[in-house]
Design a protein around this motif. Structure first.
Motif, PDB file in Angstrom:
ATOM      1  N   ALA A  79       0.841  -1.196   0.000  1.00 21.78           N
ATOM      2  CA  ALA A  79       0.000   0.000   0.000  1.00 21.78           C
ATOM      3  C   ALA A  79       0.875   1.245   0.000  1.00 21.78           C
ATOM      4  N   VAL A  80       0.243   2.370  -0.311  1.00 16.44           N
ATOM      5  CA  VAL A  80       0.881   3.682  -0.224  1.00 16.44           C
ATOM      6  C   VAL A  80      -0.001   4.546   0.667  1.00 16.44           C
ATOM      7  N   ILE A  81       0.625   5.297   1.559  1.00 16.14           N
ATOM      8  CA  ILE A  81      -0.109   6.195   2.454  1.00 16.14           C
ATOM      9  C   ILE A  81       0.155   7.618   1.998  1.00 16.14           C
ATOM     10  N   GLU A  82      -0.924   8.364   1.792  1.00 12.40           N
ATOM     11  CA  GLU A  82      -0.805   9.769   1.429  1.00 12.40           C
ATOM     12  C   GLU A  82      -1.467  10.612   2.502  1.00 12.40           C
TER      13      GLU A  82
ATOM     14  N   GLY B  20     -10.732  10.203  13.806  1.00 13.35           N
ATOM     15  CA  GLY B  20     -11.152   8.941  14.414  1.00 13.35           C
ATOM     16  C   GLY B  20     -11.834   8.041  13.397  1.00 13.35           C
ATOM     17  N   VAL B  21     -12.654   8.643  12.548  1.00 14.84           N
ATOM     18  CA  VAL B  21     -13.315   7.888  11.489  1.00 14.84           C
ATOM     19  C   VAL B  21     -12.271   7.345  10.519  1.00 14.84           C
ATOM     20  N   ASP B  22     -11.266   8.155  10.167  1.00 17.04           N
ATOM     21  CA  ASP B  22     -10.197   7.704   9.260  1.00 17.04           C
ATOM     22  C   ASP B  22      -9.450   6.505   9.845  1.00 17.04           C
ATOM     23  N   PHE B  23      -9.164   6.541  11.146  1.00 18.48           N
ATOM     24  CA  PHE B  23      -8.483   5.413  11.782  1.00 18.48           C
ATOM     25  C   PHE B  23      -9.356   4.158  11.697  1.00 18.48           C
ATOM     26  N   CYS B  24     -10.632   4.319  11.972  1.00 20.26           N
ATOM     27  CA  CYS B  24     -11.553   3.163  11.888  1.00 20.26           C
ATOM     28  C   CYS B  24     -11.613   2.625  10.462  1.00 20.26           C
ATOM     29  N   ARG B  25     -11.675   3.504   9.471  1.00 20.24           N
ATOM     30  CA  ARG B  25     -11.708   3.060   8.071  1.00 20.24           C
ATOM     31  C   ARG B  25     -10.451   2.271   7.723  1.00 20.24           C
ATOM     32  N   ASN B  26      -9.300   2.764   8.162  1.00 20.65           N
ATOM     33  CA  ASN B  26      -8.042   2.055   7.884  1.00 20.65           C
ATOM     34  C   ASN B  26      -8.059   0.651   8.459  1.00 20.65           C
TER      35      ASN B  26
ATOM     36  N   LEU C 182     -10.672  -1.187   9.205  1.00 10.65           N
ATOM     37  CA  LEU C 182     -11.653  -2.004   8.489  1.00 10.65           C
ATOM     38  C   LEU C 182     -11.165  -2.397   7.099  1.00 10.65           C
ATOM     39  N   LYS C 183     -10.445  -1.501   6.414  1.00  8.67           N
ATOM     40  CA  LYS C 183      -9.871  -1.850   5.105  1.00  8.67           C
ATOM     41  C   LYS C 183      -8.894  -3.009   5.257  1.00  8.67           C
ATOM     42  N   ARG C 184      -8.033  -2.930   6.256  1.00 11.99           N
ATOM     43  CA  ARG C 184      -7.055  -3.998   6.481  1.00 11.99           C
ATOM     44  C   ARG C 184      -7.752  -5.307   6.828  1.00 11.99           C
TER      45      ARG C 184
ATOM     46  N   THR D 134     -10.770  -6.205   5.898  1.00  7.85           N
ATOM     47  CA  THR D 134     -11.400  -6.688   4.668  1.00  7.85           C
ATOM     48  C   THR D 134     -10.386  -7.360   3.755  1.00  7.85           C
ATOM     49  N   VAL D 135      -9.222  -6.738   3.592  1.00  6.97           N
ATOM     50  CA  VAL D 135      -8.164  -7.328   2.757  1.00  6.97           C
ATOM     51  C   VAL D 135      -7.726  -8.665   3.337  1.00  6.97           C
ATOM     52  N   SER D 136      -7.617  -8.753   4.653  1.00  7.71           N
ATOM     53  CA  SER D 136      -7.238 -10.014   5.296  1.00  7.71           C
ATOM     54  C   SER D 136      -8.280 -11.093   5.036  1.00  7.71           C
ATOM     55  N   LEU D 137      -9.544 -10.726   5.164  1.00  6.20           N
ATOM     56  CA  LEU D 137     -10.611 -11.710   4.910  1.00  6.20           C
ATOM     57  C   LEU D 137     -10.605 -12.166   3.449  1.00  6.20           C
ATOM     58  N   GLN D 138     -10.344 -11.236   2.527  1.00  3.73           N
ATOM     59  CA  GLN D 138     -10.283 -11.601   1.125  1.00  3.73           C
ATOM     60  C   GLN D 138      -9.132 -12.574   0.874  1.00  3.73           C
TER      61      GLN D 138
END
Length: 146
Positions: A71-74, A123-129, A131-133, A135-139
């Motif tokens: 990933a890339v973090i901006e 706080g929402v951004d941290f939660c999204r991050n 949850l994205k991780r 989701t990727v793990s589950l995939q």
């Protein structure tokens, strides 16, 4: 005459968030490290690297060399939240791609909670991050089980 109870010492103030600057190629944190720090990328660009070797290489530089970019973090981008919140070792290595300014929060740092109270979007951004991780793990698990 009754003895006086000892006075409780006031709790030490938590460390303040620290502003840090990094240059391309710098490694901010390495996979496998124990850490209780959370970061917020204020400017610049970072890459997230993952090494599949077990055991991990001994140095940060060797871990980075033997890793792949996942990933890339901006800006503005939080990172390090899993180690911070769950008290787990780092799950990835973070290397700087472009000059970066980062704010570092220490786990005992009450300023992180104060910042989230003032800027709920973070706080929402941290939660999204997280949850994205997740989701990727589950995939990845789903693909491996096919």
């Amino acid at each position: 005459m009754a003895a006086e109870a000892p006075q409780a010492k006031p709790a030490a103030a938590p460390p303040k968030p620290e502003k840090l600057k990094f240059e391309p190629g710098d490694i901010i944190c390495a996979q496998g490290e124990a850490s209780r720090e959370l970061y917020l990328l204020n400017s610049g660009k970072l890459e997230v690297l993952f090494c599949e070797l077990d055991p991990l290489p001994k140095t940060k530089e060797e871990i980075a060399r033997k890793s792949v970019r996942v990933a890339v973090i901006e800006e503005p981008g939080p990172f390090g939240e899993l180690a911070f919140l769950l008290r787990h070792p780092r799950t990835a290595t973070i290397r700087v791609l472009e000059d970066a300014q980062v704010t570092k929060f220490v786990a005992a740092d009450g300023a992180f909670h104060a910042m989230i109270a003032k800027q709920p979007k973070l706080g929402v951004d941290f939660c999204r991050n997280i949850l994205k991780r997740y989701t990727v793990s589950l995939q990845g698990i789903s693909e491996a089980n096919k």
